[in-house]
Write a protein that holds these residues in place. Structure first.
Motif, short mmCIF file in Angstrom:
data_model
loop_
_atom_site.label_atom_id
_atom_site.label_comp_id
_atom_site.label_asym_id
_atom_site.label_seq_id
_atom_site.Cartn_x
_atom_site.Cartn_y
_atom_site.Cartn_z
N ASP A 52 2.75 -25.64 -76.25
CA ASP A 52 3.18 -26.15 -74.95
C ASP A 52 1.96 -26.68 -74.20
O ASP A 52 0.82 -26.31 -74.49
N VAL A 53 2.23 -27.55 -73.24
CA VAL A 53 1.21 -28.00 -72.29
C VAL A 53 1.77 -27.77 -70.90
O VAL A 53 2.85 -28.26 -70.57
N THR A 54 1.05 -27.02 -70.07
CA THR A 54 1.55 -26.63 -68.76
C THR A 54 0.63 -27.15 -67.65
O THR A 54 -0.51 -27.54 -67.91
N GLN A 55 1.14 -27.14 -66.42
CA GLN A 55 0.35 -27.56 -65.27
C GLN A 55 0.56 -26.60 -64.12
O GLN A 55 1.64 -26.00 -63.98
N ASP A 56 -0.47 -26.42 -63.30
CA ASP A 56 -0.34 -25.67 -62.05
C ASP A 56 -1.38 -26.18 -61.08
O ASP A 56 -2.36 -26.82 -61.49
N PHE A 57 -1.20 -25.91 -59.79
CA PHE A 57 -2.13 -26.41 -58.78
C PHE A 57 -2.12 -25.51 -57.56
O PHE A 57 -1.21 -24.70 -57.35
N GLU A 58 -3.17 -25.67 -56.75
CA GLU A 58 -3.31 -24.96 -55.50
C GLU A 58 -3.99 -25.90 -54.51
O GLU A 58 -4.89 -26.66 -54.88
N ARG A 59 -3.55 -25.87 -53.24
CA ARG A 59 -4.16 -26.71 -52.21
C ARG A 59 -4.63 -25.86 -51.03
O ARG A 59 -4.01 -24.86 -50.70
N ILE A 60 -5.71 -26.31 -50.41
CA ILE A 60 -6.29 -25.62 -49.26
C ILE A 60 -6.32 -26.59 -48.08
O ILE A 60 -6.66 -27.77 -48.24
N ALA A 61 -5.98 -26.07 -46.88
CA ALA A 61 -5.97 -26.91 -45.68
C ALA A 61 -7.34 -26.98 -45.04
O ALA A 61 -8.17 -26.07 -45.17
N LEU A 88 -11.72 -33.54 -40.38
CA LEU A 88 -12.76 -34.09 -41.24
C LEU A 88 -12.66 -35.61 -41.22
O LEU A 88 -11.56 -36.17 -41.18
N GLN A 89 -13.80 -36.28 -41.26
CA GLN A 89 -13.84 -37.74 -41.34
C GLN A 89 -14.09 -38.15 -42.79
O GLN A 89 -15.15 -37.87 -43.35
N VAL A 90 -13.11 -38.81 -43.41
CA VAL A 90 -13.19 -39.18 -44.82
C VAL A 90 -12.65 -40.59 -44.99
O VAL A 90 -11.54 -40.89 -44.55
N ALA A 91 -13.43 -41.44 -45.62
CA ALA A 91 -13.01 -42.81 -45.95
C ALA A 91 -12.43 -43.53 -44.73
O ALA A 91 -11.42 -44.24 -44.83
N GLY A 92 -13.06 -43.36 -43.60
CA GLY A 92 -12.64 -44.05 -42.40
C GLY A 92 -11.41 -43.47 -41.72
O GLY A 92 -10.88 -44.07 -40.79
N ARG A 93 -10.95 -42.32 -42.20
CA ARG A 93 -9.77 -41.69 -41.60
C ARG A 93 -10.10 -40.27 -41.17
O ARG A 93 -11.06 -39.66 -41.65
N THR A 94 -9.28 -39.74 -40.29
CA THR A 94 -9.41 -38.34 -39.87
C THR A 94 -8.40 -37.50 -40.64
O THR A 94 -7.20 -37.75 -40.60
N VAL A 95 -8.91 -36.52 -41.37
CA VAL A 95 -8.06 -35.52 -42.03
C VAL A 95 -7.89 -34.38 -41.04
O VAL A 95 -8.85 -33.66 -40.73
N ALA A 96 -6.69 -34.23 -40.53
CA ALA A 96 -6.43 -33.29 -39.45
C ALA A 96 -6.51 -31.85 -39.92
O ALA A 96 -6.26 -31.54 -41.09
N ALA A 97 -6.85 -30.95 -39.02
CA ALA A 97 -6.84 -29.53 -39.31
C ALA A 97 -5.43 -29.13 -39.77
O ALA A 97 -4.43 -29.60 -39.22
N GLY A 98 -5.36 -28.27 -40.77
CA GLY A 98 -4.07 -27.80 -41.28
C GLY A 98 -3.46 -28.67 -42.36
O GLY A 98 -2.43 -28.32 -42.94
N THR A 99 -4.08 -29.83 -42.64
CA THR A 99 -3.58 -30.69 -43.72
C THR A 99 -4.46 -30.53 -44.96
O THR A 99 -5.56 -30.00 -44.91
N ALA A 100 -3.97 -31.00 -46.10
CA ALA A 100 -4.62 -30.79 -47.39
C ALA A 100 -6.03 -31.38 -47.41
O ALA A 100 -6.22 -32.55 -47.09
N ALA A 101 -7.01 -30.56 -47.83
CA ALA A 101 -8.40 -31.01 -47.86
C ALA A 101 -9.13 -30.54 -49.12
O ALA A 101 -10.28 -30.92 -49.33
N ALA A 102 -8.49 -29.72 -49.92
CA ALA A 102 -9.07 -29.30 -51.20
C ALA A 102 -7.94 -29.08 -52.19
O ALA A 102 -6.85 -28.61 -51.82
#
Length: 354
Positions: A222-231, A236-250
């Motif tokens: 089998d080939v499986t996938q899993d993931f985890e995200r951190i807010a 944060l200022q990234v690529a000319g945009r603001t990544v707001a607190a509480g949104t995905a950043a990692a």
């Protein structure tokens, strides 16, 4: 021998591929395809950021370029959001008898076991019809998780597990579409972006673990996938945009090849928009690295650091482009069909030593 080459697109990867083609003494640039009228009519050197004109003028006229009958097309056009259209482009090139090295769609670097035969067969048939070859590669999926781990395993007495990881800070990666639309940075954690939809990770990177398994004569269950995200804890200022607190950043995701109930091959990405995020996750060597671990007898760990003008994200783009361009002669000389990393010989930076 000199090979006639067309560069197809001049975006994030194509810009560097164009520079690499111009630098290679065995390659002759004969055409450049661009997707916008803003780039059409400009000399290839200008698009590549070079001073000496080449006399090759970029165009949006695909038919005119194919009529030149080059030996190879270096295809680096964005395909993440137009997979089927990109596949049709590749088939068109092949049927015209033109060899292709391409950075996408990434699942074609080793589609066997990931795609059904009805998706693979038309590509192979187009290649056979034109007597041409297609090779899809890059750095990841690509040489950071095909040739590098396979080279390490050649020094093994026993192999228990192979883990290939990308550990990167993406805050300098200048591709808003990929960052925000495809990877979902800056979105609510409960909103799943394209990359994290069911089956997408195993489609894109399942090819990595399946190729390693095939090269090492292992049949996966089998080939499986899993993931985890951190807010983000704050804006944060990234690529000319603001990544707001509480949104995905990692983001941390894993694609695992399973045999007899245990992981044998693992492809892992750990992507942060700030180096202090998710400190409990594995950390890169330097600002970013590709890591290969072979567990067995002996244990190996290889950390590949990369920098271009001090920027690891830019270095990844340069490395992806150069990998494709380096392989052009080998792909032209290879059998007709869909090639994988184990189908071509060692390619080097011949002619590039200054």
């Amino acid at each position: 021998m000199t090979y006639r080459v067309i560069q197809w697109s001049t975006g994030n990867v194509g810009h560097w591929a164009l520079r690499s083609i111009i630098a290679r003494p065995e390659l002759e640039l004969v055409g450049v395809w661009v997707s916008s009228e803003a780039k059409a009519g400009r000399d290839a050197a200008e698009l590549a950021g070079l001073d000496t004109p080449t006399g090759i003028i970029a165009t949006t006229d695909a038919d005119a370029l194919l009529a030149l009958k080059p030996d190879c097309i270096v295809h680096t056009a964005m395909a993440d959001d137009r997979l089927m259209e990109a596949v049709e482009d590749l088939k068109r090139f092949l049927r015209a008898g033109i060899n292709v090295v391409s950075s996408s769609p990434v699942f074609l670097q080793f589609p066997y076991g990931t795609l059904p035969s009805e998706a693979i067969d038309p590509i192979v048939e187009a290649a056979r019809e034109g007597g041409a070859s297609l090779w899809v590669n890059g750095i990841d999926p690509g040489w950071a998780n095909d040739w590098l781990p396979l080279l390490l395993t050649s020094g093994s007495e026993r192999i228990d597990r192979v883990v290939c990881s990308e550990l990167m800070d993406y805050s300098t990666y200048d591709n808003p579409k990929v960052l925000f639309e495809i990877m979902g940075f800056g979105s609510a954690l409960e909103e799943l972006p394209l990359l994290l939809q069911p089956g997408v990770l195993t489609l894109a990177w399942g090819s990595v673990v399946r190729q390693l398994a095939a090269a090492l004569d292992v049949e996966l269950d089998d080939v499986t996938q899993d993931f985890e995200r951190i807010a983000a804890p704050g804006p944060l200022q990234v690529a000319g945009r603001t990544v707001a607190a509480g949104t995905a950043a990692a983001l941390r995701f894993r694609v695992s090849g399973i045999r007899s109930g245990r992981e044998v091959f693992v492809l892992e990405h750990i992507t942060r928009l700030h180096p202090e995020l998710a400190p409990e996750w594995p950390q890169p060597t330097g600002k970013g690295c590709y890591r290969v671990e072979v567990e067995g007898e002996p244990d190996y760990r290889l950390d590949l650091q990369l920098y271009s003008n001090g920027d690891h994200a830019r270095a990844g783009l340069v490395g992806t482009a150069a990998r494709l361009v380096s392989a052009v002669p080998a792909v032209i000389e290879a059998r007709a069909g869909l090639l994988t990393a184990v189908d071509i010989p060692l390619t080097t930076g011949r002619g590039l030593v200054s």
